[in-house]
Structures are given as structure tokens and as C-alpha cells.
Design a protein around this motif. Structure first.
Motif, PDB file in Angstrom:
ATOM      1  N   ALA A  30      67.960-112.007  94.622  1.00 28.59           N
ATOM      2  CA  ALA A  30      69.391-111.686  94.639  1.00 28.59           C
ATOM      3  C   ALA A  30      69.827-111.047  93.322  1.00 28.59           C
ATOM      4  O   ALA A  30      70.565-110.052  93.319  1.00 28.59           O
ATOM      5  CB  ALA A  30      70.210-112.942  94.924  1.00 28.59           C
ATOM      6  N   GLU A  31      69.369-111.607  92.220  1.00 29.17           N
ATOM      7  CA  GLU A  31      69.692-111.029  90.906  1.00 29.17           C
ATOM      8  C   GLU A  31      69.101-109.630  90.773  1.00 29.17           C
ATOM      9  O   GLU A  31      69.773-108.706  90.301  1.00 29.17           O
ATOM     10  CB  GLU A  31      69.162-111.922  89.785  1.00 29.17           C
ATOM     11  N   ALA A  32      67.840-109.474  91.183  1.00 29.17           N
ATOM     12  CA  ALA A  32      67.184-108.166  91.098  1.00 29.17           C
ATOM     13  C   ALA A  32      67.917-107.138  91.942  1.00 29.17           C
ATOM     14  O   ALA A  32      68.123-105.995  91.513  1.00 29.17           O
ATOM     15  CB  ALA A  32      65.726-108.281  91.548  1.00 29.17           C
ATOM     16  N   MET A  33      68.355-107.550  93.140  1.00 28.40           N
ATOM     17  CA  MET A  33      69.073-106.624  94.017  1.00 28.40           C
ATOM     18  C   MET A  33      70.424-106.237  93.419  1.00 28.40           C
ATOM     19  O   MET A  33      70.823-105.072  93.497  1.00 28.40           O
ATOM     20  CB  MET A  33      69.247-107.234  95.402  1.00 28.40           C
ATOM     21  N   LEU A  59      64.072-105.249  87.091  1.00 28.06           N
ATOM     22  CA  LEU A  59      62.615-105.384  87.034  1.00 28.06           C
ATOM     23  C   LEU A  59      62.202-106.773  86.552  1.00 28.06           C
ATOM     24  O   LEU A  59      61.275-107.370  87.111  1.00 28.06           O
ATOM     25  CB  LEU A  59      62.025-104.303  86.121  1.00 28.06           C
ATOM     26  N   ALA A  60      62.892-107.287  85.557  1.00 31.11           N
ATOM     27  CA  ALA A  60      62.559-108.628  85.050  1.00 31.11           C
ATOM     28  C   ALA A  60      62.726-109.680  86.144  1.00 31.11           C
ATOM     29  O   ALA A  60      61.858-110.545  86.332  1.00 31.11           O
ATOM     30  CB  ALA A  60      63.442-108.965  83.847  1.00 31.11           C
ATOM     31  N   HIS A  61      63.816-109.596  86.908  1.00 29.76           N
ATOM     32  CA  HIS A  61      64.040-110.561  87.986  1.00 29.76           C
ATOM     33  C   HIS A  61      63.062-110.341  89.139  1.00 29.76           C
ATOM     34  O   HIS A  61      62.612-111.306  89.769  1.00 29.76           O
ATOM     35  CB  HIS A  61      65.484-110.487  88.484  1.00 29.76           C
ATOM     36  N   ALA A  62      62.730-109.103  89.422  1.00 29.73           N
ATOM     37  CA  ALA A  62      61.776-108.817  90.496  1.00 29.73           C
ATOM     38  C   ALA A  62      60.402-109.400  90.162  1.00 29.73           C
ATOM     39  O   ALA A  62      59.722-109.961  91.030  1.00 29.73           O
ATOM     40  CB  ALA A  62      61.669-107.317  90.732  1.00 29.73           C
ATOM     41  N   ASP A  77      55.835-106.052  95.572  1.00 26.90           N
ATOM     42  CA  ASP A  77      54.983-105.147  94.791  1.00 26.90           C
ATOM     43  C   ASP A  77      55.560-103.730  94.801  1.00 26.90           C
ATOM     44  O   ASP A  77      55.636-103.070  93.761  1.00 26.90           O
ATOM     45  CB  ASP A  77      53.561-105.100  95.361  1.00 26.90           C
ATOM     46  N   GLN A  78      55.956-103.276  95.983  1.00 28.40           N
ATOM     47  CA  GLN A  78      56.519-101.932  96.106  1.00 28.40           C
ATOM     48  C   GLN A  78      57.870-101.823  95.389  1.00 28.40           C
ATOM     49  O   GLN A  78      58.174-100.793  94.786  1.00 28.40           O
ATOM     50  CB  GLN A  78      56.668-101.538  97.578  1.00 28.40           C
ATOM     51  N   ALA A  79      58.664-102.882  95.464  1.00 26.28           N
ATOM     52  CA  ALA A  79      59.952-102.881  94.757  1.00 26.28           C
ATOM     53  C   ALA A  79      59.739-102.745  93.255  1.00 26.28           C
ATOM     54  O   ALA A  79      60.448-101.992  92.580  1.00 26.28           O
ATOM     55  CB  ALA A  79      60.732-104.157  95.074  1.00 26.28           C
ATOM     56  N   HIS A 108      62.905-102.342  99.646  1.00 23.91           N
ATOM     57  CA  HIS A 108      61.715-103.208  99.604  1.00 23.91           C
ATOM     58  C   HIS A 108      62.099-104.651  99.272  1.00 23.91           C
ATOM     59  O   HIS A 108      61.509-105.589  99.802  1.00 23.91           O
ATOM     60  CB  HIS A 108      60.699-102.691  98.606  1.00 23.91           C
ATOM     61  N   MET A 109      63.097-104.826  98.413  1.00 21.34           N
ATOM     62  CA  MET A 109      63.534-106.203  98.095  1.00 21.34           C
ATOM     63  C   MET A 109      64.124-106.870  99.322  1.00 21.34           C
ATOM     64  O   MET A 109      63.875-108.048  99.568  1.00 21.34           O
ATOM     65  CB  MET A 109      64.522-106.195  96.926  1.00 21.34           C
ATOM     66  N   ARG A 110      64.910-106.115 100.093  1.00 19.41           N
ATOM     67  CA  ARG A 110      65.450-106.679 101.345  1.00 19.41           C
ATOM     68  C   ARG A 110      64.333-107.099 102.276  1.00 19.41           C
ATOM     69  O   ARG A 110      64.351-108.169 102.868  1.00 19.41           O
ATOM     70  CB  ARG A 110      66.343-105.654 102.041  1.00 19.41           C
ATOM     71  N   ASP A 111      63.329-106.239 102.393  1.00 21.31           N
ATOM     72  CA  ASP A 111      62.201-106.523 103.283  1.00 21.31           C
ATOM     73  C   ASP A 111      61.347-107.692 102.780  1.00 21.31           C
ATOM     74  O   ASP A 111      60.692-108.358 103.580  1.00 21.31           O
ATOM     75  CB  ASP A 111      61.324-105.280 103.455  1.00 21.31           C
TER      76      ASP A 111
END
Length: 114
Positions: A30-33, A59-62, A77-79, A108-111
Motif C-alpha cells: 500500500a505504501e509502495a503504491m 522502491l524501498a517499500h516494494a 519482482d516486475q514492480a 504489477h503491485m496490484r497484481d
């Protein structure tokens, strides 16, 4: 009877601990998005300097979300790859390309949550 109780307690503990890990990962996603969305918005306005800052936060949150989910989440990974491209393109001051990669990262984050 004692063995049955042990099995039930162990099962409940495993269920609760895995739910907690998923909750932490969901928070990071959620933070990354949120940060990726801001990066995309700033890039679309042509402000790559702000987009760059938000992309770095995203990127840090992802990466934290990937650590929480485990190594087998291909969408995360793709995100992460897309966010690295956002950072690269924003550094080169290419707002349209930056915005496109930010959009890809969000997708990609949603997925990754499915």
C-alpha cells in the motif's frame, strides 16, 4: 488428547503467524503504491525531480514487501524492475517514459496482491 491439543495449537499458531506476515506485506505494498502513484502524477506534470523522490520511497517499500511475501512473487519482482526504470528515467529527465514505468509498477503491485 494431549497430542490433539498440540496439533490444534500448532495449527492456530501457524495460521496466525502467516496472516501477520501477509498483513505486513500488504502495508508495504500500500505504501509502495501510494508513492508510485505520486511519482506517476509528478512525472505526468513534467516534474521529474519530485517523481524521482517518490519513486525511491516506493522502491524501498516494494523491496520490503518482497521480503515479507517471499522470493516467489513474480509481480513484485516486475514492480521493482519498473520502479528502478522510473528512477533511471526520472534522473535523465524523461517525464513521459517515467510516467509509463510508474504506471507499469502500479499495475504489477496490484497484481502481486491477488
Amino acid at each position: 488428547m494431549k497430542m490433539m491439543t498440540t496439533i490444534i495449537v500448532t495449527g492456530m499458531w501457524a495460521l496466525l503467524s502467516s496472516t501477520q506476515v501477509y498483513a505486513f506485506a500488504a502495508c508495504h505494498v500500500a505504501e509502495a503504491m501510494g508513492h508510485a502513484g505520486k511519482a506517476q502524477a509528478y512525472a505526468e506534470m513534467g516534474n521529474t525531480k519530485e517523481a524521482l523522490q517518490y519513486a525511491k520511497e516506493s522502491l524501498a517499500h516494494a523491496k520490503e514487501a518482497k521480503n515479507e511475501y517471499g522470493e516467489d512473487n513474480k509481480h513484485m519482482d516486475q514492480a521493482i524492475k519498473s520502479l528502478e526504470e522510473v528512477i533511471k528515467q526520472a534522473s535523465l529527465n524523461y517525464p513521459k517514459i517515467t510516467a509509463k514505468h510508474a504506471e507499469d509498477a502500479l499495475s504489477h503491485m496490484r497484481d502481486s496482491c491477488r
